[in-house]
Enzyme design. Structure first.
Site, mmCIF file in Angstrom:
data_model
loop_
_atom_site.group_PDB
_atom_site.id
_atom_site.type_symbol
_atom_site.label_atom_id
_atom_site.label_comp_id
_atom_site.label_asym_id
_atom_site.label_seq_id
_atom_site.Cartn_x
_atom_site.Cartn_y
_atom_site.Cartn_z
ATOM 1 N N HIS A 53 -0.022 -22.213 74.814
ATOM 2 C CA HIS A 53 0.889 -20.703 74.406
ATOM 3 C C HIS A 53 0.559 -19.104 74.085
ATOM 4 O O HIS A 53 0.350 -18.852 74.720
ATOM 5 C CB HIS A 53 2.534 -20.434 75.788
ATOM 6 C CG HIS A 53 2.408 -19.467 76.155
ATOM 7 N ND1 HIS A 53 2.547 -18.969 77.315
ATOM 8 C CD2 HIS A 53 3.288 -17.895 75.836
ATOM 9 C CE1 HIS A 53 2.320 -18.077 77.406
ATOM 10 N NE2 HIS A 53 3.600 -17.024 76.523
ATOM 11 N N ASP A 96 -1.964 -16.024 74.659
ATOM 12 C CA ASP A 96 -1.176 -14.724 74.296
ATOM 13 C C ASP A 96 -2.290 -14.183 73.591
ATOM 14 O O ASP A 96 -3.210 -13.702 73.873
ATOM 15 C CB ASP A 96 0.197 -14.764 73.435
ATOM 16 C CG ASP A 96 1.357 -15.054 74.715
ATOM 17 O OD1 ASP A 96 0.781 -14.523 75.658
ATOM 18 O OD2 ASP A 96 2.245 -15.523 73.578
ATOM 19 N N HIS A 115 -0.780 -12.040 79.861
ATOM 20 C CA HIS A 115 -1.425 -13.623 80.810
ATOM 21 C C HIS A 115 -3.260 -13.563 81.630
ATOM 22 O O HIS A 115 -3.805 -13.919 81.756
ATOM 23 C CB HIS A 115 -0.483 -13.926 81.432
ATOM 24 C CG HIS A 115 0.230 -14.195 79.832
ATOM 25 N ND1 HIS A 115 1.819 -14.825 80.916
ATOM 26 C CD2 HIS A 115 0.562 -14.205 79.060
ATOM 27 C CE1 HIS A 115 2.759 -15.099 79.613
ATOM 28 N NE2 HIS A 115 2.186 -14.817 78.923
ATOM 29 N N HIS A 125 2.040 -11.521 69.373
ATOM 30 C CA HIS A 125 1.274 -10.364 69.966
ATOM 31 C C HIS A 125 1.250 -9.154 68.540
ATOM 32 O O HIS A 125 0.195 -8.383 68.657
ATOM 33 C CB HIS A 125 2.470 -9.535 71.197
ATOM 34 C CG HIS A 125 2.408 -10.196 72.142
ATOM 35 N ND1 HIS A 125 1.279 -10.721 72.494
ATOM 36 C CD2 HIS A 125 3.678 -10.663 72.489
ATOM 37 C CE1 HIS A 125 1.513 -11.637 73.746
ATOM 38 N NE2 HIS A 125 2.777 -11.469 74.338
HETATM 39 ZN ZN LIG Z 1 2.741 -14.784 77.070
#
Ligand SMILES: [Zn+2]
Length: 267
Positions: free
Chosen positions: A222, A226, A70, A250
């Site tokens: 969100h 990321d 973040h 991720h």
């Molecule tokens: Zn995150």
């Protein structure tokens, strides 16, 4: 090059360690995101990501640091391309689970001397099962994200980040981390996510959310937060690129950033 005009500090709880973590951000005159451990400085790149299971974890010469994404996303969105980060613990504090705190801290401290961004000359992509990220040459910088969860309170959603700082400040930065109640129970049972609570994470129960969404696309935005943080580790600002991501997390974000880093020559 763009950096910050003063030394900035922040203190908060680490989502995973539960410890109080202090972060100090320094202006830096070399291009890239650098971390300082004792007196040693290392440039953070996509190839240094060692774990993507619950956050983006870096391993810089055996110095591990978790939950970087973040802060990195905010640094990237503000076009900061020279910064040095020092941390008291092996984690970046989570605050409210979004990038809001970092944006507030950094936004008025930018010394802007914009560096030309890197452009790709042809499309690139990465995929795993039905998740994929594709990028192609285009005007400006934008990310279109498609979210799809088999859960009645989430379902499918699409959001386009247009690359502007206004769009980032309004929709992307304030979007909080979310977790399903089954994951939260697993983490608790295994003594993980010790700093996690309903103040820094939206818990998704079978039939309710632990707090009201800040805007209707918060889950999707969100994911974009990321993705921006993970892409920033390619080592250079990007320009004239359109990125389309479908259900990426991720792990895939990092594969994509590694591909970009390789294209840039891995510096
Ligand atoms: Zn995150």
């Amino acid at each position: 090059m763009t950096t910050i005009n003063s030394i900035l500090t922040a203190k908060g709880t680490g989502l995973h360690s539960g410890k109080e973590c202090k972060v100090t951000l320094y202006p830096y005159d070399k291009q890239g995101i650098y971390f300082k451990f004792n007196e040693n400085v290392y440039k953070a790149l996509a190839e240094d990501v060692c774990d993507t299971s619950r956050c983006t974890m870096l391993d810089l010469n055996n110095n591990k640091i978790q939950t970087c994404e973040h802060l990195l996303a905010v640094i990237y969105a503000l076009n900061i391309n020279g910064i040095l980060i020092e941390t008291s613990e092996k984690e970046i504090p989570t605050f409210d689970g979004s990038g809001k705190y970092w944006l507030e801290l950094l936004k008025d401290h930018i010394v802007n001397n914009k560096l030309d961004g890197f452009e790709i000359s042809k499309p690139i992509h990465v995929s795993e099962d039905d998740s994929f990220i594709i990028a192609y040459p285009s005007e400006g910088f934008s990310i279109e994200y498609f979210l799809d969860y088999n859960h009645p309170l989430i379902g499918t959603s699409r959001f386009t980040f247009n690359g502007s700082i206004d769009n980032f400040s309004k929709y992307i930065a304030p979007s909080r981390t979310f977790a399903f109640i089954e994951e939260v129970e697993y983490l608790k049972a295994n003594n993980l996510a010790l700093g996690g609570n309903e103040e820094n994470c939206i818990v998704v129960y079978k039939d309710k959310l632990s707090s009201q969404l800040r805007h209707k696309h918060e889950f999707t935005t969100h994911k974009i937060l990321d993705l921006i943080g993970d892409i920033s580790l390619c080592g250079m600002p990007l320009d004239n690129i359109k990125i389309i991501a479908n259900k990426s997390g991720h792990k895939l974000n990092n594969l994509f950033a590694r591909k970009l880093q390789n294209l840039l020559g891995g510096q």
